[in-house]
Write an enzyme that holds these catalytic residues in place. Structure first.
Site, mmCIF file in Angstrom:
data_model
loop_
_atom_site.group_PDB
_atom_site.id
_atom_site.type_symbol
_atom_site.label_atom_id
_atom_site.label_comp_id
_atom_site.label_asym_id
_atom_site.label_seq_id
_atom_site.Cartn_x
_atom_site.Cartn_y
_atom_site.Cartn_z
ATOM 1 C CD GLU A 3 -3.084 -0.701 0.086
ATOM 2 O OE1 GLU A 3 -3.212 0.490 -0.297
ATOM 3 O OE2 GLU A 3 -3.738 -1.639 -0.406
ATOM 4 C CB SER A 19 -58.275 -22.751 33.881
ATOM 5 O OG SER A 19 -59.440 -23.401 33.441
#
Length: 842
Positions: free
Chosen positions: A124, A506
């Site tokens: 780079e 219930s």
């Protein structure tokens, strides 16, 4: 008198200048015309060059001023914090989840391996250690290329310029951006050392597949730290910044290999590696070891936390600021909850019988070699439930694959189906649901796969779409300790614990009994379980029988329908609904009497929060997900105490505790929970046609609720009640939740005996209850409970005043003592078709 001052010599007339102070150049007498022309041309060229240089300098100065106006100050970089991951921690400080738009792990300069640093510099920016931010020759070459090619700007960025672009600028490739890059790069170089610049670059750069920085990329591609990278691995990563997608080793392995070898060649030319090292590395494969993502141990909980955080702090802060979030989750209990739900659903599926494979890839026109199930995206562990694709079938063996892994099953693994031979059970291409076998590992105490050759052993299970959910909260703080929102998060992210409103069956009855107790009813009062009609509505018990006179406590423990309806009619269904909403339920509940049997739809989360009121002596603690939120610097951003509200009296709550305790004792619908031999209470719930099964209960410290059903609301099957389907899941979870809490007891309880019967279990303020079938004459303290009569608009004459119900001496009465109509519903609107379908009890 004549002056004595000396006089200057006289100047010949031919040499006298036309004007003082200026002497024009004298033309040489012997200069020719061509020479004079060349001299004039040279002067003009020189003047033009000077003017051009001045213009360029002015333009550059102007451009610098224009393009630097909106640029950030380099001083901001000293306070710069890259986007990092928000981490979630459980109540013991253990990480279990995270949020991030950019998956990044920040490390220091020394944590980048030297070979990685050299690889990046070689490919780079070869002059990184010597230049002052820009490489003049590379920039000039790129500019010349742009001029002659009339194309887009050619890259000539140094590492520092790339850092400036990634931190502050856009990705557009223009000359203007290059100028901004150069300006920022020079400023960065003046303010930071080379090591600091490389560290910023190495933590910021994008390297594909959501990974930012070399540490995150190293862990993703090679399952190791950046400090441990080999030469070939470092060269591969160093080649990615130029094109993370184009050179991705997963998407384009051949291009990635060529790019890696180019990096190695550059390192060789820079004398960073020897020819032999470079050649050996060039001949090596990519050597990837992709880290398969782990499925979160609490995916539904994590998603709820994300929503809560974004509501308070915004999405950007949550995903980029690197927050530390201390949640309420208990990782150990969450793991227990996961296993309890999956094991419970698998057991229920087996009990309902083999239904056959629900999907075949081949018959659907798919390619078995290309098929990928959503489950396969996550890493597998021993003991996991997952889906597998059948690859081959023999009478005594079934082989299937899970991604690239092979599993094998033998007749013992499908014995529960009743089919002796595998080739009559499944066929190639079928998608099966399997349970990966697990064996103890003596080394670390963790389970390991059971292997048969290179294949993993598995047991055949079934996935017909049955779903389940579980939620547990701490009674005192409201902390949500565990949450399971379904069976498989990869297939369905819908949270059935928080978002799904289902009929309660219930499990709704505690609201009815609470309202009745607040109205003065006692557990020892007598209510007649016998035939009764409320206008045109004639209810019945689940068992289609009647038990005559019984105590309120026994009616609750056995979940009898008729007593619950009589109590609801006695206090008024509107008052019952007011109680439900007071307990924190937000559902819209219609004012129909059958609601007392559970025709209302409520979420599991609201049910659990409501049930926790009873062991809390009437105090409701709002469930919470978060305890504290800190920023990356450790500064507390949010912290809040639990929100508490008194919703019923301590006396009412403790009286209800007698009823809940009776449910989990012999004779109650939740009697199976007595095996835990611990102070407990709870209530079962099953809806009409067995579409929903519930169990909600608590210990003195933890309240837990479980639900099982189909999203399509189809029936679970005949007799598949809450006690049979949901209660076993609850027991498996609570067995772990109560470990180490042998000495805990409910408030007001003295010498609690978990194995006591409903008739002998006592609390501090309780009175001895009457036997369920005793007549009123044998229990003088008990009083009968009858519904309050109401006028029936359809009747020809006003209803007669109600008379107290009397218990039969031998058999239940065939006629009810009263037939009250619904006080707010005329007979013409109370037909069964126009009312919600009543739920069945346990």
């Amino acid at each position: 008198m004549a002056s004595t001052t000396p006089q200057p010599p006289a100047i010949p007339p031919s040499r006298t200048p036309a004007r003082r102070g200026f002497r024009p150049p004298q033309r040489l007498q012997h200069e020719t015309a061509p020479e004079r022309h060349r001299r004039k041309l040279a002067g003009r060229v020189t003047l033009g060059i000077l003017l051009s240089l001045a213009a360029i300098a002015g333009s550059l100065a102007g451009l610098t001023l224009v393009y630097s106006v909106d640029l950030p100050q380099i001083n901001d970089l000293e306070r710069y914090r890259p986007s990092t991951t928000t981490e979630l921690y459980d109540i013991k400080g253990r990480p279990f989840g995270s949020f991030a738009l950019e998956r990044r792990i920040i490390i220091n300069y020394d944590d980048f391996s030297p070979v990685l640093r050299q690889a990046v510099i070689s490919i780079e920016d070869k002059n990184f250690k010597s230049h002052w931010g820009i490489n003049v020759f590379r920039v000039a070459g790129a500019a010349w290329h742009d001029i002659v090619s009339h194309g887009r700007a050619q890259g000539a960025s140094t590492l520092t310029m790339q850092l400036a672009r990634n931190l502050f600028l856009s990705a557009e490739r223009t000359t203007a951006r290059k100028l901004q890059e150069a300006y920022l790069a020079i400023q960065i170089e003046r303010s930071f050392t080379k090591e600091q610049i490389f560290t910023l670059y190495g933590n910021q750069i994008y390297l594909g597949h959501g990974m930012y920085g070399f540490e995150a990329a190293s862990e993703f591609y090679f399952s190791k730290h950046a400090s441990e990278l080999s030469l070939t691995e470092a060269a591969l990563l160093a080649g990615l910044p130029k094109g993370p997608v184009a050179y991705s080793p997963l998407l384009n392995p051949e291009k990635a290999l060529r790019r890696r070898n180019l990096v190695l060649s550059e390192m060789e030319s820079d004398k960073a590696v020897t020819h032999q090292q470079a050649e050996s590395a060039r001949n090596s494969p990519l050597g990837l070891h992709i880290a398969q993502p782990e499925m979160s141990v609490a995916p539904w909980f994590v998603e709820e936390v994300r929503r809560e955080l974004e509501k308070q702090f915004g999405a950007e802060e949550v995903h980029e600021a690197g927050l530390r979030v201390d949640t309420t989750l208990d990782l150990d209990l969450q793991i227990t909850a996961n296993h309890a739900v999956l094991d419970g659903l698998a057991a229920d599926e087996r009990r309902r019988g083999w239904k056959g494979a629900t999907q075949n890839v081949i018959t659907a026109g798919g390619d078995p070699d290309e098929y990928k199930h959503p489950d396969w995206a996550m890493k597998l562990h021993p003991g996991d439930y997952t889906h597998a694709l059948v690859t081959s079938v023999l009478p005594l063996q079934i082989r299937a694959r899970i991604g690239n892994l092979t599993v094998v099953m033998t007749p013992e693994d499908w014995k529960w189906t009743g089919q002796p031979h595998g080739d009559t059970l499944v066929k190639p291409g079928d998608i099966l649901y399997v349970h990966l076998a697990e064996s103890p590992d003596a080394k670390d105490g963790k389970g390991s796969f059971v292997m048969e050759g290179t294949a993993r052993r598995a047991a055949l299970e079934q996935d017909t779409g049955l779903e389940g959910s579980l939620m547990a909260i701490d009674n005192t703080s409201g902390d949500i300790l565990a949450m399971v929102g379904g069976r498989d998060y990869a297939l369905s992210q819908f949270n059935r614990a928080m978002q799904s409103e289902r009929q309660t069956g219930s499990s709704f009855k505690p609201y009815v009994y609470t309202t009745a107790i607040e109205d003065g009813v006692k557990p020892t009062d007598i209510v007649v379980d016998g035939p009764v009609s409320f206008g045109s509505y004639t209810p019945h018990n689940y068992e289609n029988d009647y038990k005559g006179a019984m105590t309120v406590q026994s009616a609750f423990a056995q979940s009898r329908n008729i007593p619950a309806l009589k109590l609801a009619a006695h206090v008024g269904i509107h008052k019952v609904i007011e109680t439900v909403h007071r307990f924190g339920v937000t559902s819209n509940i219609p004012a129909f009497l059958p609601v007392a049997l559970g025709a209302a739809e409520i979420t599991l989360e609201q049910q659990v929060a409501s049930y926790a009121v009873f062991p809390n002596d009437g105090i409701r603690v709002t469930p919470r997900l978060l305890r504290k939120v800190e920023n990356a610097d450790g500064i507390t951003l949010w912290e809040q105490a639990p929100a508490v509200t008194e919703v019923t009296s301590q006396q009412t709550a403790r009286t209800m505790m007698q009823l809940f305790h009776a449910v989990v004792q012999p004779g109650g619908t939740g009697a199976a929970a007595a095996q835990l031999k611990h102070p407990l209470g709870g209530k079962t719930g099953t809806t009409s046609d067995f579409t929903d099964a519930w169990f909600l209960g608590f210990s003195p410290s933890v309240t837990c609720g479980t639900w099982v059903g189909f999203d399509s609301r189809q029936s679970l099957g005949d007799k598949e009640q809450g006690a049979r389907v949901a209660l076993p899941i609850w027991i498996d979870f609570m067995r772990e939740a109560i470990k180490g809490k042998d000495n805990e007891h409910f408030s007001g309880e003295t010498d609690a005996k978990p194995d006591a019967t409903p008739e002998t279990a006592q609390t501090a303020q309780s009175t001895p209850p009457a036997k369920p079938t005793a007549a009123p004459t044998t229990a003088p303290k008990a009083r009968p409970v009858t519904p309050t009569p109401a006028p029936n608009p359809a009747a020809k004459s006003p209803a007669s005043p109600a008379k107290p119900a009397t218990a039969p001496t031998s058999a239940p009465s065939t006629k009810p003592p009263v037939k009250p109509a619904l006080p707010t519903q005329p007979a013409t609107t109370t037909t069964p078709k126009q009312q919600p379908k009543p739920a069945l009890p346990q």
